[in-house]
Design a protein around this motif. Structure first.
Motif, PDB file in Angstrom:
ATOM      1  N   ILE A 151      -0.263   6.699  -5.827  1.00  0.00           N
ATOM      2  CA  ILE A 151      -1.679   7.066  -5.946  1.00  0.00           C
ATOM      3  C   ILE A 151      -2.178   7.106  -7.398  1.00  0.00           C
ATOM      4  O   ILE A 151      -3.298   6.666  -7.684  1.00  0.00           O
ATOM      5  CB  ILE A 151      -1.943   8.407  -5.232  1.00  0.00           C
ATOM      6  CG1 ILE A 151      -1.820   8.217  -3.712  1.00  0.00           C
ATOM      7  CG2 ILE A 151      -3.316   8.965  -5.581  1.00  0.00           C
ATOM      8  CD1 ILE A 151      -1.901   9.505  -2.905  1.00  0.00           C
ATOM      9  N   PRO A 152      -1.379   7.609  -8.361  1.00  0.00           N
ATOM     10  CA  PRO A 152      -1.880   7.657  -9.749  1.00  0.00           C
ATOM     11  C   PRO A 152      -2.186   6.293 -10.367  1.00  0.00           C
ATOM     12  O   PRO A 152      -2.796   6.238 -11.441  1.00  0.00           O
ATOM     13  CB  PRO A 152      -0.739   8.353 -10.502  1.00  0.00           C
ATOM     14  CG  PRO A 152      -0.053   9.181  -9.473  1.00  0.00           C
ATOM     15  CD  PRO A 152      -0.108   8.344  -8.235  1.00  0.00           C
ATOM     16  N   HIS A 153      -1.794   5.196  -9.708  1.00  0.00           N
ATOM     17  CA  HIS A 153      -2.171   3.878 -10.230  1.00  0.00           C
ATOM     18  C   HIS A 153      -3.683   3.715 -10.282  1.00  0.00           C
ATOM     19  O   HIS A 153      -4.200   2.837 -10.981  1.00  0.00           O
ATOM     20  CB  HIS A 153      -1.564   2.773  -9.360  1.00  0.00           C
ATOM     21  CG  HIS A 153      -0.108   2.522  -9.637  1.00  0.00           C
ATOM     22  ND1 HIS A 153       0.884   3.412  -9.280  1.00  0.00           N
ATOM     23  CD2 HIS A 153       0.528   1.485 -10.248  1.00  0.00           C
ATOM     24  CE1 HIS A 153       2.047   2.933  -9.644  1.00  0.00           C
ATOM     25  NE2 HIS A 153       1.871   1.779 -10.245  1.00  0.00           N
TER      26      HIS A 153
ATOM     27  N   VAL B 156      -3.131  -1.861  -5.734  1.00  0.00           N
ATOM     28  CA  VAL B 156      -2.119  -0.985  -5.133  1.00  0.00           C
ATOM     29  C   VAL B 156      -2.711  -0.211  -3.961  1.00  0.00           C
ATOM     30  O   VAL B 156      -2.087  -0.064  -2.902  1.00  0.00           O
ATOM     31  CB  VAL B 156      -1.551  -0.018  -6.194  1.00  0.00           C
ATOM     32  CG1 VAL B 156      -0.695   1.064  -5.540  1.00  0.00           C
ATOM     33  CG2 VAL B 156      -0.720  -0.786  -7.217  1.00  0.00           C
ATOM     34  N   ALA B 157      -3.941   0.269  -4.141  1.00  0.00           N
ATOM     35  CA  ALA B 157      -4.613   0.993  -3.054  1.00  0.00           C
ATOM     36  C   ALA B 157      -4.814   0.081  -1.844  1.00  0.00           C
ATOM     37  O   ALA B 157      -4.600   0.497  -0.697  1.00  0.00           O
ATOM     38  CB  ALA B 157      -5.950   1.538  -3.542  1.00  0.00           C
ATOM     39  N   GLY B 158      -5.228  -1.163  -2.092  1.00  0.00           N
ATOM     40  CA  GLY B 158      -5.398  -2.112  -0.998  1.00  0.00           C
ATOM     41  C   GLY B 158      -4.103  -2.381  -0.262  1.00  0.00           C
ATOM     42  O   GLY B 158      -4.071  -2.467   0.975  1.00  0.00           O
ATOM     43  N   SER B 159      -3.014  -2.512  -1.025  1.00  0.00           N
ATOM     44  CA  SER B 159      -1.702  -2.732  -0.409  1.00  0.00           C
ATOM     45  C   SER B 159      -1.295  -1.553   0.467  1.00  0.00           C
ATOM     46  O   SER B 159      -0.742  -1.729   1.554  1.00  0.00           O
ATOM     47  CB  SER B 159      -0.654  -2.974  -1.495  1.00  0.00           C
ATOM     48  OG  SER B 159      -0.928  -4.166  -2.209  1.00  0.00           O
ATOM     49  N   ALA B 160      -1.565  -0.334  -0.019  1.00  0.00           N
ATOM     50  CA  ALA B 160      -1.221   0.858   0.755  1.00  0.00           C
ATOM     51  C   ALA B 160      -2.002   0.890   2.065  1.00  0.00           C
ATOM     52  O   ALA B 160      -1.451   1.200   3.126  1.00  0.00           O
ATOM     53  CB  ALA B 160      -1.510   2.113  -0.070  1.00  0.00           C
ATOM     54  N   ILE B 161      -3.284   0.562   2.006  1.00  0.00           N
ATOM     55  CA  ILE B 161      -4.099   0.524   3.223  1.00  0.00           C
ATOM     56  C   ILE B 161      -3.581  -0.565   4.164  1.00  0.00           C
ATOM     57  O   ILE B 161      -3.486  -0.365   5.385  1.00  0.00           O
ATOM     58  CB  ILE B 161      -5.573   0.267   2.861  1.00  0.00           C
ATOM     59  CG1 ILE B 161      -6.143   1.475   2.102  1.00  0.00           C
ATOM     60  CG2 ILE B 161      -6.398  -0.015   4.106  1.00  0.00           C
ATOM     61  CD1 ILE B 161      -7.515   1.229   1.518  1.00  0.00           C
ATOM     62  N   GLY B 162      -3.223  -1.712   3.591  1.00  0.00           N
ATOM     63  CA  GLY B 162      -2.753  -2.827   4.411  1.00  0.00           C
ATOM     64  C   GLY B 162      -1.481  -2.526   5.159  1.00  0.00           C
ATOM     65  O   GLY B 162      -1.352  -2.813   6.356  1.00  0.00           O
ATOM     66  N   VAL B 163      -0.506  -1.926   4.475  1.00  0.00           N
ATOM     67  CA  VAL B 163       0.766  -1.648   5.147  1.00  0.00           C
ATOM     68  C   VAL B 163       0.595  -0.545   6.179  1.00  0.00           C
ATOM     69  O   VAL B 163       1.242  -0.566   7.247  1.00  0.00           O
ATOM     70  CB  VAL B 163       1.861  -1.310   4.107  1.00  0.00           C
ATOM     71  CG1 VAL B 163       1.649   0.075   3.501  1.00  0.00           C
ATOM     72  CG2 VAL B 163       3.245  -1.421   4.719  1.00  0.00           C
ATOM     73  N   ALA B 164      -0.277   0.427   5.901  1.00  0.00           N
ATOM     74  CA  ALA B 164      -0.530   1.485   6.879  1.00  0.00           C
ATOM     75  C   ALA B 164      -1.209   0.908   8.126  1.00  0.00           C
ATOM     76  O   ALA B 164      -0.831   1.232   9.265  1.00  0.00           O
ATOM     77  CB  ALA B 164      -1.398   2.582   6.261  1.00  0.00           C
ATOM     78  N   ALA B 165      -2.205   0.045   7.929  1.00  0.00           N
ATOM     79  CA  ALA B 165      -2.897  -0.574   9.058  1.00  0.00           C
ATOM     80  C   ALA B 165      -1.947  -1.468   9.852  1.00  0.00           C
ATOM     81  O   ALA B 165      -1.985  -1.493  11.092  1.00  0.00           O
ATOM     82  CB  ALA B 165      -4.091  -1.387   8.557  1.00  0.00           C
ATOM     83  N   ALA B 166      -1.080  -2.194   9.140  1.00  0.00           N
ATOM     84  CA  ALA B 166      -0.118  -3.063   9.824  1.00  0.00           C
ATOM     85  C   ALA B 166       0.822  -2.247  10.711  1.00  0.00           C
ATOM     86  O   ALA B 166       1.171  -2.676  11.821  1.00  0.00           O
ATOM     87  CB  ALA B 166       0.682  -3.861   8.802  1.00  0.00           C
ATOM     88  N   GLY B 167       1.222  -1.091  10.229  1.00  0.00           N
ATOM     89  CA  GLY B 167       2.077  -0.231  11.026  1.00  0.00           C
ATOM     90  C   GLY B 167       1.402   0.229  12.305  1.00  0.00           C
ATOM     91  O   GLY B 167       2.039   0.346  13.361  1.00  0.00           O
TER      92      GLY B 167
END
Length: 415
Positions: free
Chosen positions: A51-53, A356-367
């Motif tokens: 998150i701090p990114h 990085v935020a987009g990647s986090a959202i993407g992997v969560a949505a994929a799950g």
């Protein structure tokens, strides 16, 4: 040895080492947290580090304000290393304490990624008039350097997690997290040899990077393309796992697909160093998003041909990794070309943070989508790329209207 060659050697050495630590630290955080408090604790520690990114504008400003980037970057690497060790030591007693330490460590993340990348253009520009008098030759040098930068990320993304996996077995997950700090200490040495950058009038101006990203049309579209494609590509490991599950294969087959994804990215980066991209950076980004969207559809062929699913899936993931590497090189070129003078670090670090935020959202949505099957997941990921490309195209069409035709691609930070 020329100044430029020495700078490139120092850059690559530091970038590969520091980014290997950054890529490995997230894996180590998950493993260490899971070992102590289960998957929920592992997820908490990973989030605390990631998150701090988002503080990219603040971190980048530190770098933009200095003529000598080396001491700032070295200090960031040492800060990162210190709090990784604190987290590893704290973890057995307090998960919350370890999360706080990792959050502090993550504040240096934007400088390890985007901040460091923002210095490459000035390194490659050193003695440019002596090495190449033609503007197109200088452009080729920059594009080749951007492919080299993409290669450092690819190598780091492969070496870092692999080193952590080995360290977790030989030491412990917490021990591997602490050992990651050693890579950052090593990276802090060559980064001191990066050449000076030239100060500009815009460097003394205040904040406003978010305003720049919104009002500079090329940067705005580059940011949208970067975040959208990162959101889609974050589904790749989940797609790999879903493909393995669909045929009842062992989880290790998903790891094999991701290894081929990485190999494809490395091969593409090497090819782009030899044959750099050419043309408008913004056009290259659009093409890259389109190609990535098509590449995301390729794993569907594995589902349609079960008898050759392993081979087709492997080829599909290698091509997907290659498209990601080419797109990343294009986005680096766009950030370099369109960043306002004296604000490159803030632009690079901010875009890296939202990526990085987009990647986090993407992997969560994929799950969340994975239970519906690999086919649905693949179509959704490719759909995100299609929506991203549509948004970028609409923005370009609106910006090209006569009332906005005079808008400059660059937006100054000066009042």
């Amino acid at each position: 040895m020329s100044e430029r060659r020495a700078g490139v050697i120092a850059y690559v050495t530091s970038a590969v080492t520091a980014r290997s630590a950054d890529a490995g630290a997230i894996v180590a955080a998950v493993l260490a947290g899971t070992a102590v408090g289960g998957p929920a604790a592992g997820g908490l520690l990973a989030a605390a580090l990631s998150i701090p990114h988002l503080i990219g504008p603040l971190a980048g400003r530190l770098l933009d304000a200095r003529e000598r980037p080396g001491p700032v970057l070295a200090g960031a690497f040492l800060w990162y290393a210190l709090f990784l060790v604190v987290a590893a030591v704290t973890l057995p007693a307090s998960i919350i304490g370890a999360a706080a330490a990792l959050a502090a460590a993550g504040c240096a993340g934007p400088l390890v990624t985007g901040g460091l990348s923002s210095r490459l253009a000035s390194i490659l520009a050193a003695r440019s008039t002596a090495d190449a008098t033609a503007a197109d030759a200088a452009s080729v040098t920059q594009r080749r350097g951007q492919a080299l930068d993409a290669l450092t990320y690819g190598v780091a993304g492969t070496v870092g997690p692999a080193a952590i996996a080995a360290g977790a077995v030989l030491l412990s997950p917490a021990g591997a997290l602490a050992a990651t700090a050693g890579l950052l200490l090593i990276a802090a040495v060559p980064v001191l040899w990066l050449p000076r950058t030239h100060r500009t009038a815009a460097r003394a101006a205040g904040g406003g990077i978010l305003r720049v990203l919104l009002t500079s049309a090329p940067l705005r579209r580059t940011t949208v393309a970067t975040v959208g494609s990162a959101t889609a590509l974050a589904a790749a490991p989940v797609i790999a796992a879903a493909l393995a599950s669909s045929r009842g294969a062992a989880p290790s087959s998903a790891a094999l697909l991701m290894a081929l994804y990485g190999a494809g990215g490395l091969a593409a980066a090497l090819l782009l160093i030899a044959r750099p991209l050419s043309g408008s950076p913004e056009r290259l980004v659009r093409i890259g998003v389109a190609v990535t969207g098509v590449a995301l559809l390729l794993p569907l062929a594995a589902l349609l041909a079960p008898s050759a699913e392993t081979a087709i899936g492997g080829v599909a993931f290698a091509l997907l990794g290659a498209s990601n590497s080419a797109l990343f090189a294009a986005t680096l070129a766009a950030r370099t070309e369109y960043s306002p003078p004296g604000a490159a670090a803030r632009v690079f670090a901010t875009v890296a943070g939202v990526k990085v935020a987009g990647s986090a959202i993407g992997v969560a949505a994929a799950g969340l989508i994975a239970p519906f099957g690999a086919g649905v997941l693949i179509l959704c990921a490719a759909g995100v790329c299609a929506l991203t490309l549509t948004a970028v195209a609409l923005d370009a069409a609106i910006a090209s209207r006569p009332s906005r035709a005079a808008r400059s691609p660059r937006t100054s930070l000066a009042p």
